[in-house]
Enzyme design. Structure first.
Site, PDB file in Angstrom:
ATOM      1  N   GLU A 146      77.469  46.026  47.901  1.00 17.04           N
ATOM      2  CA  GLU A 146      77.082  46.354  49.282  1.00 17.04           C
ATOM      3  C   GLU A 146      78.331  46.371  50.150  1.00 17.04           C
ATOM      4  O   GLU A 146      79.111  45.407  50.139  1.00 17.04           O
ATOM      5  CB  GLU A 146      76.083  45.290  49.783  1.00 17.04           C
ATOM      6  CG  GLU A 146      75.612  45.520  51.202  1.00 17.04           C
ATOM      7  CD  GLU A 146      74.680  44.411  51.677  1.00 17.04           C
ATOM      8  OE1 GLU A 146      73.730  44.042  50.937  1.00 17.04           O
ATOM      9  OE2 GLU A 146      74.924  43.871  52.782  1.00 17.04           O
ATOM     10  N   ASP A 181      75.618  49.631  54.032  1.00 16.80           N
ATOM     11  CA  ASP A 181      74.726  48.821  54.857  1.00 16.80           C
ATOM     12  C   ASP A 181      74.898  49.136  56.336  1.00 16.80           C
ATOM     13  O   ASP A 181      75.998  48.983  56.887  1.00 16.80           O
ATOM     14  CB  ASP A 181      75.016  47.335  54.607  1.00 16.80           C
ATOM     15  CG  ASP A 181      73.952  46.450  55.232  1.00 16.80           C
ATOM     16  OD1 ASP A 181      72.764  46.854  55.224  1.00 16.80           O
ATOM     17  OD2 ASP A 181      74.308  45.366  55.718  1.00 16.80           O
TER      18      ASP A 181
END
Lengths: 283, 283, 283, 283, 283, 283
Positions: free
Chosen positions: D200, D221
Site C-alpha cells: 500500500e 491509497d
C-alpha cells in the site's frame, strides 16, 4: 391454555450434550459387546408412578439422535396425566440405539415430569381460586428453558426467564436507590415499553407506599395469608399481586384464598422429585 | 478419603453457560438501573438448613467470572457439615457483580449441597457396616460430572461415569447373548484390561450361576435384605457385591447389615431436595 | 438514564469469534514478518466523523484478548458525543497485538457507533415531545444483543429482544385467531404475569375495537401522522401507544407531535452507516 | 463468472445461532398462542425495492431448520436482479414455522442483498472499463464469510479474507521494516509460494520505488484519479494495481477510467443499506 | 525468516479441548488421591532424541490452563535444534497441575517437534539448492493450523491452508473444464486479485501447453528428476515451479538439483514419527 | 471380538470441524470455478498399500455432510485387511461434493488405517502367545476417541481413555505417597468399585513388594524380557501383568513369550505412518 412445544432446534444442543456425556470416549461398551446389530425391539415408556408428563420431545430426540431408524410414538402427550402403569410412548427400532439412549431419554423425561407433576399438584390445590402457580429463577443451571417448559406442562405459568426480561426490585436495590419511589423511577427510565416492573416488598407499610407507584406487579415476600389478604386489599387491583416464600402443597390453598393473582414457588423446579418412568419391553 | 477438587478448567464452561442463561440478551437490567457502579459489598453465603457443603468452586467461579474484582473466601469447605446459620463463604467486591451472579452461584451450591447432604445421610446410616454408598447414572442431563463430585463430597463413592468406562450387564444384554456365561465372555473379549465388568442379577439362581464367572462385581437388583444376605454369602468374597433398588434412609441400614460391599442409590442425584443456602449482607 | 455496560462475559465470545475470523489459520502474516516483537506503540482511536460512541468494551476486549499487555484508556465513553477529530480512547502496548486487533476493534466500534449516532439523530429530532425512539428485531443476525445496546447508547429504548420476551400480535395472528378479541384472550392465557402484550393495528376501526381489550401496548403500523393523532386520542392513555413504519429523521418530528409514546424504527439497526473511527499513531 | 454457493455446512452454524438468538428461552410465544398447529401457508418473499438478490441459502436454512416440513423454491437466484414487486422465492408449509423463522430469514436476505445491490451499482458504473470492484476487511464481525459472498453475488471480487491469506504491507509495517525494500524482502521470506504480497502506497515517489520490487499487487491509497493515472502508468503492467479510499458510486467511474485493475470499497460491506424484502401471503 | 508465534487466542481452544479429553468426567484421580495439594515441583522438558523443537506455546498453555500458578520457562525456543538430553523448557509449580497436564503438553510438543524435525531433515538435504520444502493439505484433521506452524518451525514453507486460499487445478478439474486453457480461464475469472492459481500437471506435454497460461505456479506431479529438470527448463522462470509426489530424505536432493523452486512433501505432516521429549524431575 | 462402531453422534463434531478447517472462509474455490453443478461421479477409495482399514464412518460422514446426495458403499469394512489395489469403498454423487470432501475423508481414513495396520502387525507378531496389544494415552490431542477405536480395529485393546477412568500409580505418585503400600491404599480409598488400579514398577524388588497389594494390574516399565519373565512369575496370576516401553515389531514376540498379559505400545498411536489410500475415478 394449550401447551406449545419448543422447536427441536432449541432442544437438540441439550440432548446432544447429554448423550455425549453418557457415551464418553468409547460409547456403550456393554451393548456393543452383546447386542446383535440386526436386533430390533419394541419398547414402551411406562409410568411407574402417576403424574403429569413433560419432556417427550427430549426423549424422542435422544432416541432419534442416537439412531434415526428408531420410531417414537406418543400415547400420552406432554401436559397430560399418566396413570400408574400406563404407556406414555412407544419406541421401536434397533435395540442397540434404544439401549444406548435409554438412560438419557429417561433422565430428561423423569426430571421434567417430576416438575410438571409437582406444579400440577399446586395447580389442583388452588383450583377454586383465581391464583396462578408460577416458578422462579431457582432452576437447575443450564436447564432453565426446559424446566420452565415443564412448569407450563404442569399447568403453571412462568416468572422471569432471566435477569434481562423483566425488572424485579428487591431490598438491595431499594436501599441502593434510596427509596421505593426512586427505585421505581430508575427502573422506568431504564427499560423499554415492553418490559414489566415488579416490586418485592416485606411489609404492609411498603405496600401502602407502593400503591401509588407506576409498577406492573408487586410481590409479597414471606407474608402469612392474613397479611397477604390485607396487602391484596390495599393494592385493590391496581396491579398484579404475587405471593412468594416457602409455600407448600399444604399451605398453598390458604394463600390462594387471599385473592392474590400469582403464587410463585421455587421448589417445583429446584426440589421436585422425579416422576418414575421406565422403559419396558413392549408386549 | 480426602475430597479432590475438579480443576477450574472443567467447571468454567458449565458456569459460563449458566451465567449467560441468566443474563440473556440484556444483562441484569434491575441491577444496572439501580445499583451504583462504585458500590462495594461484603456478603455471606449462609446455611439456612444444616447439611454438607458441595459446589463452592462453582459458586466462586460464578462470582469471579461475572467480575474478577470479587473475592471469595471459603469458611466451610466442600465435604464439611454446615450447621444452621453458619457462614459457608464470604464474598466481597462490586455490588453489581455480586447481585448479578448471586442466583447462578446459589443454584449450583444449593443443588450440589442437596446431593451431598442426601448422600451423607445414607453414609451415616450405614456407619457400623462396611458398605459404601454409591450413585448411579440417573443424573441431571449435562451435570453428571458435578453431581458425581457432590456424591463424593457427601462421603459416597461413584458408580460408572458413563456407558463407556465399565461394563454393566443387564437382563436385556443377557437375553441377547443367550446366557450369563456367554454375556460375560463377550464382555471380557470386548474390553481392555483396565475396564471392570459387573453383572446385574435378579435371583439367587442367577447368583449361583454367576459365582464361577470372571466378573469384577455383581449387582443384586431389587432384592430384599434377606435375599441379599443369601446372595452375599453365595458370592463369598469372590468379587464385589452391590445392592440396588429403591433403598431409602430408613431401609439402608438393613441392607448394609447383609455385608454387601456397595449400596447404590439413584435418588441422591435425581430427587434430592436442595440444601437451602442464601446470600446475606455480611455484618 | 445512565447507560449500563454489558458484562465482559457476554461480549467475550463475540470478540473471540471475530478475532479468529480475521486471524484465520496462519495469523497476521504481514505483522509477523515485519513488526519487531519488542516494539511498543501508543495509538489513539480518533473520530473521523462526529457522532455518538458505542462499543468501546468490544474494542477493548479485541485488543486485550489479542495481547493482555495492551492497555486501553477511554476518553469519551459509550453514549457520549465525539466531535470530529477527538480522541475516543488510547491504546498502548505491543505493536504486533495492536495491529492484529485493530480491524476487529474498529469493525465493532464503527458499526455500533453508527447505530448509536443514527439513534441519537432521531432522539434529538423528537426532543420537544415525550416520544421515545425504539428499535425493532430487524438486526444483524448474531449481533442483536450489542446492536440493542448501541440503540441504548444513542439514547433510544429497546423493543422486544426476541420472539420470547413479549407478545406482539400481528395481522397473521389475528386472522388465525379469528378476531382481535380472541387473539388477545389467547395471548393473555398463554403468558406469565411479567410478559407484556402488544397489538399491531392498521386502521382506526381496529384501534376503536382494541381500546376495550386487556393489552399493554398498541402499535400503529404505517399510519400517517394525522391518523396516528386520531388513534392516540382514541386510546386516551389506556395503554402505551407506538408508531411504526418507514419513519425517517425528516418525518419523525411530525410523528412525535401526535403524542404517541414510542416511535420504533428499523433502519437504525439494519441500515445505519458506520461512524468512521480510525486508529492513529498517538502523539 | 458463475456464482458458486457456499455449502450448507458452512452456513448452518450461523443460521442456528441467529434463530436461537431470536427464539430465546421460550420460543415464539405469540405464534404458539395463536396459530393452530395444523395450519399451513404459502408465502412469497417479495422485493419491496429493486436490487440484486443474495442470501437465499441462509433464508432457506432458516425456514428448514425451524421446520423441515417447509419447502422453499427459488424464483430469482442469488446474483440476479429482482424488479420491484417480483417474487424472489416461495415458502410453503406449517404456518408456525414460517412465522417463527421469518425475521431471521429476512434479516439475512435483506442484509446480504443490500451488499450485493451496492456492489452491483459500482460494477455497473465502471462497466466500460476493465476495473473490478472489490471489498475490504471492513465487514460486520462474524459475518465476513457471507458478506464476501454477497459481494461476489453483486458481481464484485474479494480482497483478502483475513490477516492470514495474503500480505498487505501498510505504512506501519514499512516504517518498522525501515524501507519499502526491506518490508517486501521480509514478506517474501516469510510466506509460501501461494501467498500474494501487496504493497500500500500513498505517493508517486513510493510507486516509483515499488516498481522494481518483487510484489504481486500495489494499492494506491486515497489518491485522486489524476494521480492514480500516473501511478498506473508508472507500474506499466508489472503487477496488479488497486485504488482504494472513499470511492462512491459518483466517483468510481473516474477512478476506473485511470486503467486501474481493482477498485476496493469498504462501504459496500460496512454501510450498505438493506434491500427491503418482505414475506407476503402468496396468492 | 524468523518464526512467528501464533497468538494464544488461536491455540487456547485446541489446548482446552485436549485437556478436557484427558480429564474426562472425574479429573486426574490418581494424582488427586496421592499428591498433596501443597506439593510444588520443578520439572524439565528434556529431549530424549535430538531434533527441532515446535509446540512450546501449546505445552505452556497446557500447564498454565491446568493451573495458572505453574511457571514455564523456555530454554530452546521453537524452531531451534535440541541436542539429545538437553533441557527444552522448565516448569515449576503445584505438582498436581504439572502431573495432570504433562501428557497433553507432551503429546502436542512431541507431535509438532516430530513434524519440525522431519521438515528440517529435508531442508538440510536440499541446502546447496534454492528449493524450499513445503507441506500439503495431508494433515491431521483439526490440527492443520499447528501442523503448518510446525513445518515453518522446521524451516519449511506452507502450501495452501485450505480449499479456499488458492486455486489448485488438478486432473479432475481440467477434464471437467475441457482443457488446461479453459480451466485456467475459469479460475482467473472466479477469484480475486490476491489469490494465486497453481496448475498440477503430469506430463511434459502439459507443461508445454501451460507455459503460455496466466498462472502463478505449476506443480509437477510424480515426475522423476530428469523429467522435472526438463519441465523446469520449459517453464524458464515464467512462474513458480513445484515438484510433488513420494519424495523422501534420500531422493529430495536429486529433485532439488533440478532447479525446481518448491518441493512439497505430504509425509512430514501425516507420517512423521514424534520427537521423543519427556518430563523429568529437574535437578 | 467383533468391532463395535462409534455412533455417528460421536463422530459428527469431529468431521464438521475438519471439513470447516479445509473449507475456510470461501469454500472450495477451484471446484466451484470449474466443476459443473450437475456433474455426478462414481469414485472408489483404493488401497495404495496393503493394510487394515479403519475410519470408514468418518470418511462416509465427510462426504455425506458435504452433500447428503453422495452415497457411500463399503466393500472392506473397518477391521478388515485390504490388499494392495483393492477397493475399500465406493462413493457416488455430485462431483463437487466428492472433490471438496475428498481430502478430509482421506486424511481420517489414512491416519486411522495407519494406526490399525501398525497395531495389526504387533497383534500378528505375538499370535502364538496370549498377550494382548494395547495402546497408551500418547495420542494425537483431540483424536483420542477415534485413535483408540483404530487400535481396536487393528485387533488391539485399549488402556485408560483418560486420567479419570482408571488409577495408574507411577513413580511420582509413589514418592509423594511415601511407599507402594500407602499409594495403593490411598487409591483404593479414593475410587469407586468399578475403577481399576494399576501400579507401574521398574524393578523386581518393587514387584515383590507389590504382590501382596490390592491392585488390579501391574505394569513393568522398560524391563527386558528376562526380567519381565521373572516379574510375571513373581506375580503368579494374582493380577494382570503389563509390559511397556519401547517395544517394536521386532522385539514384541520376545516380550510376549514371557507370558505377560498385556503389551502396551505408544508408537502405534503417536508415530504410525498413514496407510496410503486414494480416491480414484471408478471404472
Amino acid at each position: 391454555m394449550p401447551l406449545v412445544p419448543l422447536p427441536d432446534l432449541m432442544l437438540e444442543p441439550l440432548v446432544r450434550n447429554a448423550l455425549l456425556e453418557d457415551l464418553g470416549r468409547a460409547g456403550d461398551v456393554t451393548t456393543g459387546a452383546m447386542i446383535a446389530t440386526h436386533l430390533r425391539w419394541p419398547g414402551a415408556l411406562v409410568a411407574r408412578q402417576p403424574g403429569v408428563v413433560a419432556g417427550l420431545d427430549l426423549a424422542r430426540l435422544a432416541f432419534r439422535m442416537m439412531d434415526p431408524a428408531i420410531t417414537f410414538d406418543v400415547e400420552i402427550p406432554d401436559g397430560n396425566f399418566a396413570k400408574l402403569g400406563s404407556t406414555i410412548a412407544r419406541v421401536h427400532g434397533p435395540a442397540r440405539g434404544i439401549l444406548s439412549a435409554e438412560r438419557t431419554a429417561l433422565n430428561y423425561l423423569c426430571h421434567l415430569s417430576g416438575i410438571a407433576t409437582a406444579t400440577h399438584a399446586l395447580v389442583e390445590a388452588v383450583k377454586p381460586h383465581k391464583a396462578r402457580i408460577c416458578c422462579t429463577r431457582k432452576t437447575t443451571p443450564g436447564l432453565r428453558m426446559i424446566e420452565k417448559y415443564a412448569v407450563r406442562a404442569g399447568g403453571g405459568a412462568n416468572h422471569r426467564f432471566g435477569l434481562d426480561d423483566a425488572v424485579l426490585i428487591k431490598d438491595n436495590h431499594i436501599s441502593s436507590a434510596g427509596s421505593l419511589h426512586a427505585a421505581v423511577r430508575h427502573a422506568r427510565e431504564a427499560v423499554g415499553h415492553l418490559m414489566k416492573i415488579e416490586l418485592e416488598v416485606d411489609t404492609l407499610a411498603q405496600v401502602a407506599e407502593a400503591v401509588s407507584l407506576p409498577i406492573d406487579a408487586i410481590m409479597f415476600d414471606n407474608m402469612d395469608p392474613v397479611t397477604i389478604k390485607k396487602a391484596v386489599d390495599l393494592v385493590a387491583g391496581r396491579f398484579i399481586t404475587e405471593a412468594s416464600g416457602r409455600i407448600s402443597v399444604d399451605t398453598v390453598s390458604a394463600v390462594a384464598a387471599t385473592g392474590v393473582d400469582v403464587i410463585s414457588v421455587g421448589w417445583i423446579t429446584h426440589s421436585a422429585p422425579i416422576l418414575d418412568i421406565g422403559l419396558d419391553a413392549a408386549k
